[in-house]
Write a protein that holds these residues in place. Structure first.
Motif, short mmCIF file in Angstrom:
data_model
loop_
_atom_site.label_atom_id
_atom_site.label_comp_id
_atom_site.label_asym_id
_atom_site.label_seq_id
_atom_site.Cartn_x
_atom_site.Cartn_y
_atom_site.Cartn_z
N THR A 134 78.99 88.52 64.84
CA THR A 134 78.63 89.26 66.40
C THR A 134 78.70 90.48 66.02
N LEU A 135 80.01 90.87 64.93
CA LEU A 135 80.25 92.21 64.21
C LEU A 135 78.94 92.53 63.87
N ALA A 136 79.00 92.34 62.88
CA ALA A 136 78.15 92.52 62.01
C ALA A 136 75.99 92.81 62.79
N ALA A 137 76.70 91.87 64.30
CA ALA A 137 74.36 92.03 64.35
C ALA A 137 74.82 93.33 65.59
N GLU A 138 76.12 93.85 66.10
CA GLU A 138 76.32 94.92 67.06
C GLU A 138 76.50 96.21 66.22
N VAL A 139 76.89 96.16 64.74
CA VAL A 139 77.11 97.73 64.12
C VAL A 139 76.46 97.69 62.50
#
Ligand SMILES: C[S@@+](CC[C@H](N)C(=O)[O-])C[C@H]1O[C@@H](n2cnc3c(N)ncnc32)[C@H](O)[C@@H]1O
Length: 287
Positions: A134-139
């Motif tokens: 999720t972090l990689a997809a959001e940022v």
């Protein structure tokens, strides 16, 4: 004898009967299975009770319902569950992502806004990959490492990362906590097992989800305590760590964090139900 047509309405009624006393929301469970089987939105399922299922779909629905009546959680029957607006594939070795863990994502995203790049990030005990992916997809520009002791689980996390096109920015490391990783990290997120072994035995999740993902040892704090203990050598002087904790673990974890990192700012955040849920540790200038 003429076979009666098996409609969406009949499938929902069958689920209501089969799951009576087992589930508070049998109709909803049936709708999610039907939506998945027929590849339609749930609203379409609700609007078409007269739609007749083909033989293959009828059989698949029967198999799914049998698994539910056997006590298997719906996310494992579906093979996926939603987290922070994305679907994450699951396997029996992987914990079902919980909505309260979305708080860790929110805290991490806030922190990333304040941290100048390049940022070194790790998700410890990644499971389905729901936090790290999720972090990689959001940022879009961040890179991170995710660890898990279970190789099987890391395969699932990698598959989820591939699904969202972020696998190229994530290193998947089989590890005991942060052990082989060099650091120092600017951001550590972790949802480690934190249920005391004795409590786990009495919980439905203890029978239905992997013990490796839930069992936090005698007091539930074995892994969290070890991770906190390792942070002085792994967290950068201006780094932060956000760890999910059990509802009654705030005071104990806060003391352990203060003992490990006496100069850090340590706060506990509660979830929407008012339970202690995340310990926030901030070092140095951004504290
Ligand atoms: C509570 S689950 C969390 C999974 C995922 N991060 C989530 O939030 O849904 C804990 C994860 O930690 C992993 N784990 C257990 N012991 C570990 C250890 N010593 N080092 C690294 N990972 C570990 C388990 O395999 C499991 O995937």
């Amino acid at each position: 004898m003429v076979a009666t047509a098996f409609t969406i309405g009949a499938a929902q009624e069958q689920a209501r009967q089969a799951l009576k006393g087992m589930s508070d929301s049998p109709g909803q469970q049936a709708q999610l299975i039907l939506a998945d089987l027929l590849d339609r939105p749930r609203a379409w399922i609700l609007a078409h009770p007269e739609f007749i299922l083909g033989e293959a779909d009828k059989r698949s629905f029967g198999v799914a319902l049998a698994r539910l009546t056997n006590g298997e959680p719906l996310p494992y029957v579906l093979g996926w569950w939603e987290f922070y607006g994305r679907r994450f594939r699951l396997a029996p070795s992987v914990l079902i992502p919980r909505p309260e863990s979305e708080l860790l994502v929110e805290k991490a995203l806030e922190r990333l806004k304040l941290t100048p790049p390049p940022v070194k990030i790790v998700d410890v005990g990644t499971g389905s990959g729901c936090l790290g992916v999720t972090l990689a997809a959001e940022v879009p520009d961040i890179r991170l490492a995710v660890t898990d002791v279970s190789l099987e689980t890391l395969h699932v996390a990698r598959r989820n990362a591939r699904e969202y096109g972020v696998d190229g920015r994530i290193s998947f490391v089989q590890a005991d906590l942060l052990e082989p990783l060099a650091g120092p990290f600017d951001l550590v997120v972790a949802n480690l097992p934190y249920v005391p072994s004795s409590a786990l035995r009495g919980m439905p999740a203890g029978r239905r989800e992997p013990g490796l993902a839930l069992d936090g040892g005698r007091d539930g704090l074995e892994l969290t305590g070890r991770l906190l203990h390792s942070l002085p050598g792994k967290l950068s002087p201006t780094g932060a760590a956000f760890l999910e904790i059990g509802a009654d673990q705030g005071t104990a974890v806060q003391s352990a964090a203060k003992a490990a990192l006496p100069d850090a700012d340590v706060q506990i955040t509660r979830d929407l139900a008012g339970h202690d849920r995340v310990i926030e540790i901030r070092c140095g200038a951004h504290a």
